[in-house]
Design a protein around this motif. Structure first.
Motif, mmCIF file in Angstrom:
data_model
loop_
_atom_site.group_PDB
_atom_site.id
_atom_site.type_symbol
_atom_site.label_atom_id
_atom_site.label_comp_id
_atom_site.label_asym_id
_atom_site.label_seq_id
_atom_site.Cartn_x
_atom_site.Cartn_y
_atom_site.Cartn_z
ATOM 1 N N THR A 106 0.828 -1.207 0.000
ATOM 2 C CA THR A 106 0.000 0.000 0.000
ATOM 3 C C THR A 106 0.858 1.252 0.000
ATOM 4 O OG1 THR A 106 -1.772 -1.177 1.142
ATOM 5 C CG2 THR A 106 -1.814 1.216 1.240
ATOM 6 N N ASP A 107 1.954 1.246 0.768
ATOM 7 C CA ASP A 107 2.838 2.411 0.810
ATOM 8 C C ASP A 107 3.419 2.709 -0.570
ATOM 9 O OD1 ASP A 107 2.417 2.836 3.494
ATOM 10 O OD2 ASP A 107 4.247 1.795 4.133
ATOM 11 N N GLU A 108 3.794 1.674 -1.305
ATOM 12 C CA GLU A 108 4.341 1.872 -2.649
ATOM 13 C C GLU A 108 3.298 2.472 -3.579
ATOM 14 O OE1 GLU A 108 7.561 -1.541 -3.608
ATOM 15 O OE2 GLU A 108 5.583 -2.293 -3.020
ATOM 16 N N VAL A 109 2.086 1.965 -3.491
ATOM 17 C CA VAL A 109 1.018 2.454 -4.360
ATOM 18 C C VAL A 109 0.723 3.918 -4.092
ATOM 19 C CG1 VAL A 109 -1.447 2.244 -4.896
ATOM 20 C CG2 VAL A 109 -0.021 0.188 -4.723
ATOM 21 N N PHE A 110 0.601 4.290 -2.814
ATOM 22 C CA PHE A 110 0.246 5.668 -2.501
ATOM 23 C C PHE A 110 1.390 6.630 -2.760
ATOM 24 C CE2 PHE A 110 -3.302 3.690 -0.242
ATOM 25 C CZ PHE A 110 -4.327 4.468 -0.743
ATOM 26 N N ALA A 111 2.614 6.147 -2.706
ATOM 27 C CA ALA A 111 3.743 6.997 -3.072
ATOM 28 C C ALA A 111 3.618 7.439 -4.523
ATOM 29 C CB ALA A 111 5.054 6.251 -2.852
ATOM 30 N N ASP A 112 3.091 6.565 -5.374
ATOM 31 C CA ASP A 112 2.863 6.922 -6.777
ATOM 32 C C ASP A 112 1.635 7.820 -6.935
ATOM 33 O OD1 ASP A 112 5.029 5.391 -7.508
ATOM 34 O OD2 ASP A 112 3.830 3.639 -8.070
ATOM 35 N N LEU A 235 -11.684 -3.245 -2.393
ATOM 36 C CA LEU A 235 -12.624 -2.132 -2.496
ATOM 37 C C LEU A 235 -12.102 -0.909 -1.750
ATOM 38 C CD1 LEU A 235 -15.318 -1.132 -3.604
ATOM 39 C CD2 LEU A 235 -16.373 -1.822 -1.456
ATOM 40 N N VAL A 236 -11.501 -1.124 -0.583
ATOM 41 C CA VAL A 236 -10.901 -0.003 0.139
ATOM 42 C C VAL A 236 -9.787 0.615 -0.703
ATOM 43 C CG1 VAL A 236 -9.447 0.599 2.126
ATOM 44 C CG2 VAL A 236 -11.539 -0.736 2.464
ATOM 45 N N GLY A 237 -8.996 -0.218 -1.380
ATOM 46 C CA GLY A 237 -7.955 0.304 -2.247
ATOM 47 C C GLY A 237 -8.525 1.093 -3.407
ATOM 48 N N HIS A 238 -9.611 0.592 -3.981
ATOM 49 C CA HIS A 238 -10.277 1.327 -5.068
ATOM 50 C C HIS A 238 -10.770 2.673 -4.573
ATOM 51 C CE1 HIS A 238 -13.660 2.637 -7.521
ATOM 52 N NE2 HIS A 238 -13.131 1.955 -8.517
ATOM 53 N N PHE A 239 -11.474 2.663 -3.452
ATOM 54 C CA PHE A 239 -12.034 3.888 -2.907
ATOM 55 C C PHE A 239 -10.932 4.893 -2.572
ATOM 56 C CE2 PHE A 239 -13.787 6.301 0.785
ATOM 57 C CZ PHE A 239 -14.836 6.912 0.130
ATOM 58 N N ALA A 240 -9.856 4.409 -1.966
ATOM 59 C CA ALA A 240 -8.755 5.295 -1.614
ATOM 60 C C ALA A 240 -8.117 5.896 -2.855
ATOM 61 C CB ALA A 240 -7.718 4.525 -0.807
ATOM 62 N N CYS A 241 -7.954 5.102 -3.893
ATOM 63 C CA CYS A 241 -7.383 5.600 -5.145
ATOM 64 C C CYS A 241 -8.242 6.721 -5.722
ATOM 65 C CB CYS A 241 -7.259 4.451 -6.131
ATOM 66 S SG CYS A 241 -6.619 4.905 -7.747
ATOM 67 N N ALA A 304 -3.499 -2.622 -2.086
ATOM 68 C CA ALA A 304 -2.662 -2.163 -3.197
ATOM 69 C C ALA A 304 -3.208 -2.661 -4.533
ATOM 70 C CB ALA A 304 -1.230 -2.661 -3.002
ATOM 71 N N PHE A 305 -3.650 -3.913 -4.572
ATOM 72 C CA PHE A 305 -4.226 -4.444 -5.808
ATOM 73 C C PHE A 305 -5.454 -3.657 -6.229
ATOM 74 C CE2 PHE A 305 -7.722 -7.237 -7.320
ATOM 75 C CZ PHE A 305 -7.301 -7.371 -8.640
ATOM 76 N N GLY A 306 -6.339 -3.337 -5.283
ATOM 77 C CA GLY A 306 -7.540 -2.580 -5.623
ATOM 78 C C GLY A 306 -7.222 -1.225 -6.232
ATOM 79 N N ALA A 307 -6.216 -0.555 -5.680
ATOM 80 C CA ALA A 307 -5.819 0.747 -6.225
ATOM 81 C C ALA A 307 -5.180 0.591 -7.599
ATOM 82 C CB ALA A 307 -4.851 1.437 -5.262
ATOM 83 N N ASP A 308 -4.300 -0.389 -7.749
ATOM 84 C CA ASP A 308 -3.633 -0.594 -9.035
ATOM 85 C C ASP A 308 -4.624 -1.027 -10.118
ATOM 86 O OD1 ASP A 308 -1.022 0.166 -8.474
ATOM 87 O OD2 ASP A 308 -0.437 -1.817 -7.763
ATOM 88 N N ALA A 309 -5.605 -1.852 -9.756
ATOM 89 C CA ALA A 309 -6.626 -2.258 -10.720
ATOM 90 C C ALA A 309 -7.437 -1.058 -11.182
ATOM 91 C CB ALA A 309 -7.540 -3.318 -10.112
ATOM 92 N N THR A 310 -7.707 -0.144 -10.269
ATOM 93 C CA THR A 310 -8.438 1.076 -10.613
ATOM 94 C C THR A 310 -7.657 1.916 -11.617
ATOM 95 O OG1 THR A 310 -9.412 1.087 -8.400
ATOM 96 C CG2 THR A 310 -9.533 3.146 -9.651
#
Length: 335
Positions: A106-112, A235-241, A304-310
């Protein structure tokens, strides 16, 4: 134009026309309870991002929202439809897992996500802000209406699956999305007013038939994640993204609405999201994501997967829109 978003005023949409054998068999089964359930054999060979699969999945998911005219409400959980839905979901989900980076934290994803790219060539919001014409803005709004006329509904599925800080943070954000106690401020209603400014039809689901597969996939992934407890992290990752990236994009879209004279409600919708989502970004990162991972640290890679998929699906949609618009072509399907 009259704005109709309330369930009492807005009838359910009609079943969309099929785009292939899967959606055709499903439409027949939904229209006639006596029809044999759709065969799942064709799913394995279907394009996971294609028109037929994405429309069929969209139709099944809409049974959980407002349904379709002429389709009985109890078809929502009809056991005869579940094998098809499961097969479609797994085809889509497996493609997403194969196509996004594996093993990220998650930290890597949000850094981007927290760094806005300096290269704007692939940004729809930047294109509309600087070059977009009114007809392109109307197309963009029509496509986004598939989600925005039910804004926050798909994410609400995750609330009973969260605890503590994560639940409290999610509900706090949802309270804003649903108008903070005032029906006229519900974001879905604000988007309907935007559509009225643009002389678009505000009826829920009106533009489903005009939406190409990349637009359907962006909406479908929310329901895919939301309807499965096992995918609560995604879903939380998607929403956060969405919340983290919304404010800069909304600022550009508000400027696009102002530059093209789209109308005050059009500008207001995105201006509202600039302010609201800047606050939501902090809540979703610290409370929703932070609270979830404090309770369930094993879900880190799923978030992280949810955010990256988004990001993956939004990039596919952006490429489709910009390729069409830069060559002067419409993206709305003529059916």
């Amino acid at each position: 134009m009259t704005v109709t978003t309330d369930n009492q005023l807005c009838p359910p949409p009609t079943l969309p026309r099929a785009r292939g054998p899967l959606s055709a068999a499903l439409a027949d089964a939904l229209a006639s309870p006596q029809q044999d359930p759709p065969n799942v054999k064709g799913v394995a060979d279907a394009d996971p991002y294609g028109e037929d699969l994405q429309l069929a999945l969209y139709m099944l998911y809409e049974l959980h929202y407002r349904g379709f005219a002429g389709v009985a409400e109890d078809r929502e959980w009809d056991p005869a439809l579940m094998p098809l839905r499961r097969a479609l979901e797994m085809r889509f989900l497996n493609a997403l897992r194969a196509d996004v980076p594996a093993g990220r934290s998650t930290d890597e994803v949000f850094a981007d996500l927290l760094v806005e790219p300096t290269d704007h060539r692939d940004s729809v919001a930047y294109f509309l802000e600087h070059e977009g014409e009114l007809w392109q803005i109307r197309e963009y709004a029509a496509l986004r209406s598939l989600y925005h006329l039910k804004e926050a509904d798909p994410h609400a599925w995750v609330i009973p699956r969260l605890r503590g800080r994560a639940k409290a943070g999610m509900v706090a954000i949802a309270y804003d999305e649903f108008g903070a106690g005032r029906a006229e401020n519900i974001h879905a209603h604000l988007f309907a007013q935007l559509m009225a400014d643009l002389d678009l039809d505000t009826l829920y689901g009106h533009y489903v038939e005009a939406a190409p597969a990349p637009a359907l996939a962006v909406v479908n992934v929310m329901s895919l994640f939301g309807l499965h407890r096992a995918l609560r992290g995604a879903l939380v990752g998607h929403f956060a993204c969405v919340e983290v990236t919304s404010s800069p994009g909304s600022r550009r879209l508000a400027a696009a609405m102002r530059r093209t004279g789209a109308g005050p409600a059009s500008e207001h919708f995105y201006a509202e999201h600039v302010e609201a989502d800047a606050v939501h970004e902090q809540v979703v990162r610290r409370e929703v994501v932070g609270g979830l991972l404090e309770e369930e640290p094993h879900l880190d890679k799923e978030v992280a997967f949810g955010a990256d998929a988004t990001v993956h699906l939004e990039n596919r949609l952006a490429a489709h829109l910009l390729t069409s618009w830069r060559t002067g072509n419409a993206v709305l399907l003529q059916r």
